[in-house]
Write a protein that holds these residues in place. Structure first.
Motif, PDB file in Angstrom:
ATOM      1  N   MET A   1       1.067  22.652   9.209  1.00  0.00           N
ATOM      2  CA  MET A   1       2.252  21.890   9.601  1.00  0.00           C
ATOM      3  C   MET A   1       3.287  21.945   8.483  1.00  0.00           C
ATOM      4  O   MET A   1       2.973  21.705   7.326  1.00  0.00           O
ATOM      5  CB  MET A   1       1.863  20.435   9.884  1.00  0.00           C
ATOM      6  N   SER A   2       4.548  22.296   8.812  1.00  0.00           N
ATOM      7  CA  SER A   2       5.596  22.390   7.800  1.00  0.00           C
ATOM      8  C   SER A   2       5.988  21.011   7.303  1.00  0.00           C
ATOM      9  O   SER A   2       5.717  19.986   7.955  1.00  0.00           O
ATOM     10  CB  SER A   2       6.828  23.082   8.387  1.00  0.00           C
ATOM     11  N   ALA A   3       6.656  20.991   6.129  1.00  0.00           N
ATOM     12  CA  ALA A   3       7.100  19.715   5.572  1.00  0.00           C
ATOM     13  C   ALA A   3       8.066  19.023   6.529  1.00  0.00           C
ATOM     14  O   ALA A   3       8.007  17.804   6.731  1.00  0.00           O
ATOM     15  CB  ALA A   3       7.754  19.943   4.210  1.00  0.00           C
ATOM     16  N   ALA A   4       8.959  19.801   7.144  1.00  0.00           N
ATOM     17  CA  ALA A   4       9.942  19.211   8.071  1.00  0.00           C
ATOM     18  C   ALA A   4       9.249  18.598   9.288  1.00  0.00           C
ATOM     19  O   ALA A   4       9.624  17.511   9.757  1.00  0.00           O
ATOM     20  CB  ALA A   4      10.951  20.269   8.506  1.00  0.00           C
ATOM     21  N   THR A   5       8.223  19.286   9.798  1.00  0.00           N
ATOM     22  CA  THR A   5       7.481  18.755  10.950  1.00  0.00           C
ATOM     23  C   THR A   5       6.745  17.475  10.584  1.00  0.00           C
ATOM     24  O   THR A   5       6.720  16.501  11.364  1.00  0.00           O
ATOM     25  CB  THR A   5       6.485  19.808  11.465  1.00  0.00           C
ATOM     26  N   THR A   6       6.145  17.453   9.384  1.00  0.00           N
ATOM     27  CA  THR A   6       5.444  16.252   8.935  1.00  0.00           C
ATOM     28  C   THR A   6       6.401  15.086   8.788  1.00  0.00           C
ATOM     29  O   THR A   6       6.107  13.957   9.185  1.00  0.00           O
ATOM     30  CB  THR A   6       4.720  16.522   7.605  1.00  0.00           C
ATOM     31  N   VAL A   7       7.573  15.356   8.197  1.00  0.00           N
ATOM     32  CA  VAL A   7       8.583  14.301   8.042  1.00  0.00           C
ATOM     33  C   VAL A   7       8.951  13.715   9.400  1.00  0.00           C
ATOM     34  O   VAL A   7       9.022  12.491   9.576  1.00  0.00           O
ATOM     35  CB  VAL A   7       9.841  14.856   7.332  1.00  0.00           C
TER      36      VAL A   7
ATOM     37  N   ASP B   1      11.791  -7.058   8.484  1.00  0.00           N
ATOM     38  CA  ASP B   1      11.726  -5.719   7.903  1.00  0.00           C
ATOM     39  C   ASP B   1      10.321  -5.161   8.130  1.00  0.00           C
ATOM     40  O   ASP B   1       9.377  -5.896   8.439  1.00  0.00           O
ATOM     41  CB  ASP B   1      12.031  -5.778   6.403  1.00  0.00           C
ATOM     42  N   LEU B   2      10.201  -3.865   7.991  1.00  0.00           N
ATOM     43  CA  LEU B   2       8.919  -3.175   8.031  1.00  0.00           C
ATOM     44  C   LEU B   2       8.849  -2.305   6.786  1.00  0.00           C
ATOM     45  O   LEU B   2       9.701  -1.435   6.576  1.00  0.00           O
ATOM     46  CB  LEU B   2       8.812  -2.319   9.293  1.00  0.00           C
ATOM     47  N   ASP B   3       7.853  -2.565   5.945  1.00  0.00           N
ATOM     48  CA  ASP B   3       7.708  -1.827   4.697  1.00  0.00           C
ATOM     49  C   ASP B   3       6.802  -0.618   4.876  1.00  0.00           C
ATOM     50  O   ASP B   3       5.834  -0.667   5.632  1.00  0.00           O
ATOM     51  CB  ASP B   3       7.120  -2.734   3.608  1.00  0.00           C
ATOM     52  N   TYR B   4       7.112   0.446   4.169  1.00  0.00           N
ATOM     53  CA  TYR B   4       6.245   1.620   4.145  1.00  0.00           C
ATOM     54  C   TYR B   4       5.929   1.962   2.693  1.00  0.00           C
ATOM     55  O   TYR B   4       6.770   1.830   1.803  1.00  0.00           O
ATOM     56  CB  TYR B   4       6.894   2.817   4.841  1.00  0.00           C
ATOM     57  N   THR B   5       4.698   2.389   2.452  1.00  0.00           N
ATOM     58  CA  THR B   5       4.242   2.793   1.128  1.00  0.00           C
ATOM     59  C   THR B   5       3.550   4.144   1.277  1.00  0.00           C
ATOM     60  O   THR B   5       2.665   4.293   2.125  1.00  0.00           O
ATOM     61  CB  THR B   5       3.271   1.759   0.532  1.00  0.00           C
ATOM     62  N   ILE B   6       3.963   5.121   0.457  1.00  0.00           N
ATOM     63  CA  ILE B   6       3.487   6.496   0.592  1.00  0.00           C
ATOM     64  C   ILE B   6       2.996   6.986  -0.762  1.00  0.00           C
ATOM     65  O   ILE B   6       3.663   6.780  -1.791  1.00  0.00           O
ATOM     66  CB  ILE B   6       4.621   7.417   1.085  1.00  0.00           C
ATOM     67  N   THR B   7       1.846   7.667  -0.778  1.00  0.00           N
ATOM     68  CA  THR B   7       1.358   8.237  -2.032  1.00  0.00           C
ATOM     69  C   THR B   7       2.137   9.507  -2.370  1.00  0.00           C
ATOM     70  O   THR B   7       2.579  10.256  -1.491  1.00  0.00           O
ATOM     71  CB  THR B   7      -0.141   8.570  -1.971  1.00  0.00           C
ATOM     72  N   VAL B   8       2.291   9.742  -3.684  1.00  0.00           N
ATOM     73  CA  VAL B   8       2.959  10.925  -4.215  1.00  0.00           C
ATOM     74  C   VAL B   8       2.028  11.523  -5.262  1.00  0.00           C
ATOM     75  O   VAL B   8       1.570  10.806  -6.164  1.00  0.00           O
ATOM     76  CB  VAL B   8       4.315  10.554  -4.852  1.00  0.00           C
ATOM     77  N   PRO B   9       1.709  12.815  -5.176  1.00  0.00           N
ATOM     78  CA  PRO B   9       0.744  13.389  -6.115  1.00  0.00           C
ATOM     79  C   PRO B   9       1.238  13.370  -7.553  1.00  0.00           C
ATOM     80  O   PRO B   9       2.420  13.607  -7.830  1.00  0.00           O
ATOM     81  CB  PRO B   9       0.547  14.817  -5.608  1.00  0.00           C
TER      82      PRO B   9
ATOM     83  N   PHE C   1       2.912   5.922  -5.914  1.00  0.00           N
ATOM     84  CA  PHE C   1       3.312   5.457  -4.596  1.00  0.00           C
ATOM     85  C   PHE C   1       4.811   5.205  -4.641  1.00  0.00           C
ATOM     86  O   PHE C   1       5.350   4.788  -5.681  1.00  0.00           O
ATOM     87  CB  PHE C   1       2.640   4.136  -4.216  1.00  0.00           C
ATOM     88  N   ILE C   2       5.484   5.446  -3.538  1.00  0.00           N
ATOM     89  CA  ILE C   2       6.852   4.981  -3.365  1.00  0.00           C
ATOM     90  C   ILE C   2       6.839   3.931  -2.264  1.00  0.00           C
ATOM     91  O   ILE C   2       5.974   3.944  -1.379  1.00  0.00           O
ATOM     92  CB  ILE C   2       7.825   6.118  -3.024  1.00  0.00           C
TER      93      ILE C   2
ATOM     94  N   GLY D   1       8.760  15.070   0.751  1.00  0.00           N
ATOM     95  CA  GLY D   1       8.094  15.688   1.884  1.00  0.00           C
ATOM     96  C   GLY D   1       7.072  16.742   1.550  1.00  0.00           C
ATOM     97  O   GLY D   1       6.158  16.985   2.346  1.00  0.00           O
ATOM     98  N   GLU D   2       7.190  17.396   0.373  1.00  0.00           N
ATOM     99  CA  GLU D   2       6.250  18.473   0.062  1.00  0.00           C
ATOM    100  C   GLU D   2       4.805  17.972  -0.026  1.00  0.00           C
ATOM    101  O   GLU D   2       3.869  18.708   0.257  1.00  0.00           O
ATOM    102  CB  GLU D   2       6.656  19.154  -1.244  1.00  0.00           C
ATOM    103  N   GLY D   3       4.609  16.727  -0.440  1.00  0.00           N
ATOM    104  CA  GLY D   3       3.260  16.180  -0.535  1.00  0.00           C
ATOM    105  C   GLY D   3       2.873  15.300   0.636  1.00  0.00           C
ATOM    106  O   GLY D   3       1.777  14.717   0.655  1.00  0.00           O
ATOM    107  N   LEU D   4       3.757  15.233   1.645  1.00  0.00           N
ATOM    108  CA  LEU D   4       3.564  14.246   2.706  1.00  0.00           C
ATOM    109  C   LEU D   4       2.380  14.573   3.620  1.00  0.00           C
ATOM    110  O   LEU D   4       1.715  13.662   4.123  1.00  0.00           O
ATOM    111  CB  LEU D   4       4.853  14.133   3.532  1.00  0.00           C
ATOM    112  N   ALA D   5       2.089  15.851   3.820  1.00  0.00           N
ATOM    113  CA  ALA D   5       1.000  16.215   4.742  1.00  0.00           C
ATOM    114  C   ALA D   5      -0.345  15.677   4.273  1.00  0.00           C
ATOM    115  O   ALA D   5      -1.203  15.342   5.098  1.00  0.00           O
ATOM    116  CB  ALA D   5       0.939  17.731   4.888  1.00  0.00           C
ATOM    117  N   ASP D   6      -0.545  15.591   2.964  1.00  0.00           N
ATOM    118  CA  ASP D   6      -1.811  15.091   2.418  1.00  0.00           C
ATOM    119  C   ASP D   6      -1.678  13.684   1.839  1.00  0.00           C
ATOM    120  O   ASP D   6      -2.590  13.208   1.155  1.00  0.00           O
ATOM    121  CB  ASP D   6      -2.319  16.031   1.320  1.00  0.00           C
TER     122      ASP D   6
END
Length: 304
Positions: free
Chosen positions: A1-7, A59-67, A107-108, A38-43
């Motif tokens: 899956m491409s980064a754009a598709t994952t986003v 509001d709805l908060d989101y937290t995402i890991t970043v390698p 994390f962001i 987005g480059e690390g978003l798939a994993d």
């Protein structure tokens, strides 16, 4: 899956969850953040959470890991205009941590209404004592100023530091909490020392199950601004075990949000006290990073 598709897939999941809650969702506030990282978003691991109390939720908060092996997440936030570099020690804290702390992942954090707000440095395999963190040049003096309070209440090992660039505050996440931390006497004493109401009844019992505890501190005051008690994530969550009544929309959001792993969602719940009162943050993990899978296996005994 491409980064754009994952986003796009992640954005659509956020949009669906926002619709369940009745929170307005603006793609122009969310897609740029997802694309920038987005480059690390798939994993990546990802969790959505909402604060109880407001009706409807605000509001709805989101937290995402970043390698940790990727670009500096603060440099990315600066270059994309998510934050501006202030003439303030908050700007130097993540560089200080990167130079001195064995970070496992970042994390962001942001809100779909309020926008980008935080970066976390996570080092669960190499927890650090308060004294070592207090020595960082950019760390608020309030960390060293509260070291004795932490020690008296059995808070020794920090596994994560969160930096809020919007409010210029720091979160210290204490891990490996001993049983002495979870006694009713200790938790009541801790809240009382912070000038906050003592937990009672269901709130006290919830706090006594803490897997981690975090505090919020700033540069302008010696006081601890907020404390949060967080039990380990659970797979089969029970709304009746929570110390607050849930709006039906929040319960539907937790149950029906689309996750990328099989079975019921892993759910986090965190009970917070501050000058504004008590409230609960609650939400499901959408995606699990390799490190999150390991941590969940450690605390739940389940391999995902």
């Amino acid at each position: 899956m491409s980064a754009a598709t994952t986003v796009e897939d992640v954005y659509l999941t956020i949009e669906e969850s926002a619709r369940l809650l009745g929170v307005p969702c603006s793609p122009e506030k969310i897609r740029p953040v997802l694309t920038a990282y987005g480059e690390g978003l798939a994993d990546a691991g990802m969790v959505l959470s909402v604060a109880t109390g407001a009706n409807p939720p605000e509001d709805l908060d989101y937290t995402i890991t970043v390698p940790a092996t990727g670009p500096d997440p603060y440099a990315v936030a600066l270059s994309e205009g998510f934050v501006t570099k202030p003439d303030h020690p908050v700007a130097g804290l993540l560089p200080d941590l990167r130079a001195r702390v064995p970070v496992s992942e970042y994390f962001i954090d942001g809100g779909i209404v309020s926008g980008f707000s935080k970066i976390y440095a996570h080092f669960p395999g190499d927890t650090l004592p308060v004294a070592q963190l207090a020595d960082l040049p950019s760390m608020p003096p309030s960390v060293a100023g509260n070291a004795d309070l932490f020690a008296r209440h059995h808070m020794h090992d920090v596994a994560m530091v969160g930096i809020n660039y919007r409010s210029r505050a720091v979160n210290l996440y204490f891990a490996q909490l001993p049983s002495a931390f979870r006694t009713a006497h200790n938790i009541r004493s801790l809240n009382r020392a912070l000038g906050l109401p003592e937990p009672q009844g269901p709130s006290l019992r919830f706090a006594q199950r803490s897997f981690r505890c975090y505090v919020t501190l700033g540069w302008e005051s010696p006081r601890i601004e907020k404390i949060c008690y967080a039990p380990a994530p659970v797979r089969d969550w029970d709304p009746s075990a929570l110390p607050v009544l849930l709006d039906p929309r929040i319960e539907k959001f937790v149950r029906d949000t689309r996750c990328t792993y099989p079975g019921p969602p892993f759910v986090i719940a965190a009970l917070k006290w501050s000058a504004s009162g008590q409230h609960l943050n609650l939400g499901p993990y959408l995606r699990l990073s390799p490190l999150l899978r390991d941590l969940l296996h450690e605390v739940t005994g389940e391999k995902v």
